[in-house]
Design a protein around this motif. Structure first.
Motif, mmCIF file in Angstrom:
data_model
loop_
_atom_site.group_PDB
_atom_site.id
_atom_site.type_symbol
_atom_site.label_atom_id
_atom_site.label_comp_id
_atom_site.label_asym_id
_atom_site.label_seq_id
_atom_site.Cartn_x
_atom_site.Cartn_y
_atom_site.Cartn_z
ATOM 1 N N HIS A 39 13.577 25.515 -16.614
ATOM 2 C CA HIS A 39 13.415 24.073 -16.795
ATOM 3 C C HIS A 39 13.886 23.632 -18.178
ATOM 4 O O HIS A 39 14.504 22.575 -18.326
ATOM 5 C CB HIS A 39 11.966 23.676 -16.567
ATOM 6 N N ARG A 73 11.994 21.160 -8.295
ATOM 7 C CA ARG A 73 10.964 20.645 -9.197
ATOM 8 C C ARG A 73 11.603 19.879 -10.349
ATOM 9 O O ARG A 73 11.161 18.792 -10.719
ATOM 10 C CB ARG A 73 10.130 21.808 -9.717
ATOM 11 N N GLU A 77 11.151 15.828 -11.029
ATOM 12 C CA GLU A 77 10.610 15.345 -12.296
ATOM 13 C C GLU A 77 11.584 14.389 -12.970
ATOM 14 O O GLU A 77 11.170 13.386 -13.573
ATOM 15 C CB GLU A 77 10.301 16.525 -13.219
ATOM 16 N N ARG A 80 11.399 10.948 -11.327
ATOM 17 C CA ARG A 80 10.174 10.208 -11.651
ATOM 18 C C ARG A 80 10.273 9.462 -12.972
ATOM 19 O O ARG A 80 9.585 8.459 -13.181
ATOM 20 C CB ARG A 80 8.988 11.172 -11.706
ATOM 21 N N THR A 81 11.106 9.940 -13.881
ATOM 22 C CA THR A 81 11.130 9.374 -15.230
ATOM 23 C C THR A 81 12.432 8.687 -15.600
ATOM 24 O O THR A 81 12.446 7.864 -16.513
ATOM 25 C CB THR A 81 10.859 10.481 -16.267
#
Length: 292
Positions: A39, A73, A77, A80-81
Motif C-alpha cells: 500500500h 483495497r 480507499e 473514498r477520498t
C-alpha cells in the motif's frame, strides 16, 4: 469471556447465529506487513511528480495469496477520498496479442467496444479514454494472462506499457505469478521500469502466529481457540501450504462449523472434519477420483 476478541467484534456475540456467520463470511482486510508495504508503494506511485518515463510496480507471488485483495483495497480507499478516480483495475483477459489486451483495458475502464475486432479502432478508443480519464495508476490483475503468446505479442504489450507512461503519465502495476518477473527482467529496458513487491508464501514463524491471533480476534466465537497453539498452527499451516487465501478459508469454515455445532471454538478435530485438501494435492485427490 470475550477478552480474545477485538472491541468492535464483541457486540456480535449477542446476535443470532446466522448474523454471526454472515459476519464471518464477509471479506476482511488483513493488514500484514507485506500488505502495508504494498500500500505504501502504491501510494507513492499515486503521489509521484509527473514524468515522461514512469516507474511501475510488480506485485508478484503464488495464487491464493492475497495480491488481488491488496490492490482492490488500495483502489477502494482511493475512491473514498479522491475527488476524481485516478486508479483503475484491469482484469487481464486470457489470450495473446494486443487485441485481447486492449479489450481487457477497455472493459476495466467500463467503456463499450471491448468486443470490437478491429485492433486499430480499439487503440483509438483507448487513447481517447486515457487522454480524457487521465488515470495515474493502472493495475493489471493476472497480468501473466497477457504473456502467453509469441515473443512479438509480448513485446507489443510491453511497448504499450512504455507508451502510456511516456504519453499519458500512467504508472502500470502488474499483478501475477513469477512468470511476470521472468519476462519483465528478460531485458534491461523493462527491468529498469518496474520495482518489485514480493508476496511470498507465509513461513512458519512469529509473523504467521500473529496472523492467526489477528484472525481469531476478528471471529465472533464465544470461547478462545488459541489458534497460534502449536497443534492448531501446524495443522492449519500444513493444509494451507502457507497461502493466506487458504488460511482464511480454513479458519472461516471451521469457525462457522463451531457456531453451528455449539462448540464455539476452533479445534483440531473441527479442522480435520473439514477434510480440506491442500491446493497442490487437488489434482490427484480422492475427491477427484470419485468423479470418474
Amino acid at each position: 469471556m470475550s477478552d480474545h476478541l477485538l472491541d468492535h467484534v464483541r457486540p456480535y456475540l449477542d446476535r443470532d447465529p446466522e448474523d454471526r456467520i454472515a459476519y464471518i463470511r464477509a471479506p476482511r482486510w488483513i493488514g500484514h506487513h507485506v500488505a502495508k508495504d504494498a500500500h505504501r508503494r502504491l501510494t507513492e506511485l499515486l503521489s509521484r511528480p509527473q514524468s515522461l518515463r514512469t516507474q511501475g510496480l510488480m506485485l508478484l507471488g503464488p495464487y491464493a495469496n492475497g495480491k488481488t485483495m491488496i490492490a482492490e483495497r488500495f483502489a477502494v480507499e482511493h475512491l473514498r477520498t479522491a475527488p476524481k478516480q485516478r486508479v483503475w483495475i484491469v482484469q487481464t483477459r486470457e489470450g495473446a496479442g494486443l487485441g485481447h489486451f486492449y479489450a481487457s483495458i477497455l472493459q476495466g475502464l467500463r467503456a463499450p467496444g471491448a468486443e470490437m475486432r478491429d485492433i486499430g479502432r480499439k487503440a483509438e478508443q483507448l487513447d481517447h479514454l486515457l487522454a480524457s480519464l487521465k488515470p495515474r495508476v493502472l493495475i493489471f490483475d493476472e497480468f501473466h494472462n497477457a504473456l502467453r503468446g509469441r515473443d512479438r505479442d509480448i513485446e507489443a504489450v510491453f511497448a504499450f506499457l512504455r507508451r502510456i507512461g511516456r504519453q499519458y503519465d500512467v504508472s502500470p502495476v502488474l499483478i501475477g505469478e513469477v512468470a511476470v518477473y521472468d519476462l519483465v527482467n528478460a531485458t534491461s529496458e523493462m527491468a529498469s521500469r518496474f520495482d518489485l513487491v514480493a508476496v511470498p508464501r507465509w513461513q512458519y514463524d512469529e509473523d504467521y502466529f500473529m496472523l492467526l491471533d489477528s484472525l481469531e480476534a476478528a471471529l465472533p466465537l464465544t470461547r478462545s481457540s488459541d489458534l497460534s497453539d502449536e497443534r492448531l498452527a501446524r495443522r492449519i499451516f500444513a493444509l494451507s501450504e502457507g497461502l493466506i487465501g487458504e488460511i482464511v478459508t480454513i479458519v472461516t469454515k471451521v469457525a462457522i462449523h463451531a457456531i453451528r455445532s455449539g462448540t464455539e471454538r476452533i479445534t483440531k478435530a473441527g479442522i480435520d472434519e473439514l477434510r480440506h485438501v491442500p491446493l497442490s494435492q487437488r489434482r490427484t485427490s480422492i475427491l477427484r477420483e470419485r468423479l470418474l
